[in-house]
Design an enzyme around this catalytic site. Sequence first.
Site, PDB file in Angstrom:
ATOM      1  N   LYS A 266       8.305  -1.883  -8.675  1.00 28.39           N
ATOM      2  CA  LYS A 266       9.768  -0.767  -9.002  1.00 28.39           C
ATOM      3  C   LYS A 266      10.464  -1.313  -9.140  1.00 28.39           C
ATOM      4  O   LYS A 266      11.018  -2.199  -8.645  1.00 28.39           O
ATOM      5  CB  LYS A 266       8.950  -0.294  -7.551  1.00 28.39           C
ATOM      6  CG  LYS A 266       8.335   0.967  -6.990  1.00 28.39           C
ATOM      7  CD  LYS A 266       8.580   1.395  -6.086  1.00 28.39           C
ATOM      8  CE  LYS A 266       7.211   2.098  -5.010  1.00 28.39           C
ATOM      9  NZ  LYS A 266       6.741   2.704  -6.046  1.00 28.39           N
ATOM     10  N   ARG A 340      -3.899   4.462  -2.938  1.00 36.63           N
ATOM     11  CA  ARG A 340      -5.872   4.974  -3.451  1.00 36.63           C
ATOM     12  C   ARG A 340      -6.704   3.554  -2.589  1.00 36.63           C
ATOM     13  O   ARG A 340      -7.953   4.376  -2.695  1.00 36.63           O
ATOM     14  CB  ARG A 340      -5.665   5.396  -4.428  1.00 36.63           C
ATOM     15  CG  ARG A 340      -5.317   4.421  -5.560  1.00 36.63           C
ATOM     16  CD  ARG A 340      -5.415   5.543  -6.864  1.00 36.63           C
ATOM     17  NE  ARG A 340      -3.728   6.263  -6.714  1.00 36.63           N
ATOM     18  CZ  ARG A 340      -3.007   6.783  -7.757  1.00 36.63           C
ATOM     19  NH1 ARG A 340      -4.271   6.248  -9.056  1.00 36.63           N
ATOM     20  NH2 ARG A 340      -2.190   7.275  -7.427  1.00 36.63           N
TER      21      ARG A 340
END
Length: 484
Positions: A266, A340
């Site tokens: 990020k 996920r």
Amino acid sequence: MRKSADVASVKADLLVVCLPGPPGDLTGAVADVDAALGGRVRAAVADGEIDGKAGAATRFHSGSALAAPRVAVVGVGEGSAEDWRSAGGGVASLTSRVATKVVAIVPPADAGTAEVGAFVEGLGTGVYRFDRFTTSSDAPAPPERLYVHSAAVRTADLKRADRVVDAVNGARDLSNTPANHLTPTDLADHAKALADGIAGLSVTVLGPSKLEKLGAGGLLGVARGSDEPARMIVMRYRPSSPARPGEVLGLVGKAVTFDTGGISIKPSNGMEEMKMDMGGGAAVIEATALIAALGLPVEIISVVPATENMPSGRAVKPGDVLTALNGKTIEVINTDAEGRLILADALTHAAREGATRLIDFATLTGAIVVALGEVYAGLFGSDDEWTRLVREAADSSGDLAWPMPLHARYAPLIASQVADLSNSSNKRQAGAVYAAQFLREFTEGVPWCHVDVAGTAMVSGKGTGFGVRLILAVAERLAEPAPL
Ligand code: BES
Ligand code: MN
Ligand code: ZN
């Protein structure tokens, strides 16, 4: 009319009386306060400064007219639970400027446990501060005690509200705690400590070797980049006589104790906020302990996959293929879509361990923040009846959730050229739906809801504890015998 208490003799640093909005004639305790203050409350109502709006709180100094040196008139609006919570919050903000050790409330005669309980929740969560890492502070200490002067409410009935406050604030503490002070192992230890002494509640923690045997390739894949070992925290609550025998509520919560993004790293700006990427797991852990402590007759299995998401020489790379606990293979297109991957294993595990309905909480996508902001969480569901129950629980709890779609025609999004599924696509489309659609593949056909809390778990850099009250409200609905 019965007088609930003699307001003049109530001893407290701050006396609270309540006013509906819009205000009619002053009655009960607020009329008594007005009389003692020589009509000053009525005057403030007349010129509109006090309007009874939920949460609007006005403070008067009582001089020698009352035993309490200060009195707050707080609006309770139309009197909904949300209004009473706001009223508690309004009073909380009054206590942040002047040291206020003891607060006393004289509620209206028609306010019962539900109303006063909601006030207690609003006050207790409103005075919350995270000061574990500040060594000095000018701010006055939060209130130590609340006295309720009411014939309609017994102190014992407010136990629920007190416990809710502790659980919500506990979840906030976890979200606010920096990742070097809250590793996956620390979180697991916290869950064990929380469960200690609560009847019917047990905690098992699975480490890397157990996870290997289970085949939890999603969780282990994400954890590879970190020096901190993964933990799968499993909590079980078995009440002595469940309201719906055979029903097992499966709770799953994402707990990435820090999300750097991994190799798909990020940008550094704002990355510190990713200490909150375990907010879903925190809500599940705290709510599970809360429900068990309250003794609700609902059987629960909670599964919280915990790991860091770090880049390193051993980290999972874009293009790598992982095999999830249910045997499905996943091409990792983006290592920052890690939530996920770990939830996949946790959902399957919860279903295989007996959950008859599932709900997961996860700070899963930036896309849900764009769609719904910090007010509503996104609610996805595979089963209409179950989704309706969750949505109603959300509305009543104040942890709001808005319905989002799933549809077979979204399926091509999650397709991969080399594996059964991919964890991300380069199409910038329906990011939150993509994630939900992916998760569904791991739910074993069990009725399932997914709550994306990326926008609601932290607001202005502070953990909210979002989800605790929603989970409690869901459990309270399941604590009623099933409709025919
Ligand atoms: N933890 C983040 C999602 C998030 C974003 C939480 C903002 C809280 C605030 C999640 O792991 C993530 O990085 N999601 C990616 C997925 C993408 C790479 C497909 C995202 O939403 O950008
Ligand atoms: Mn991520
Ligand atoms: Zn994440």
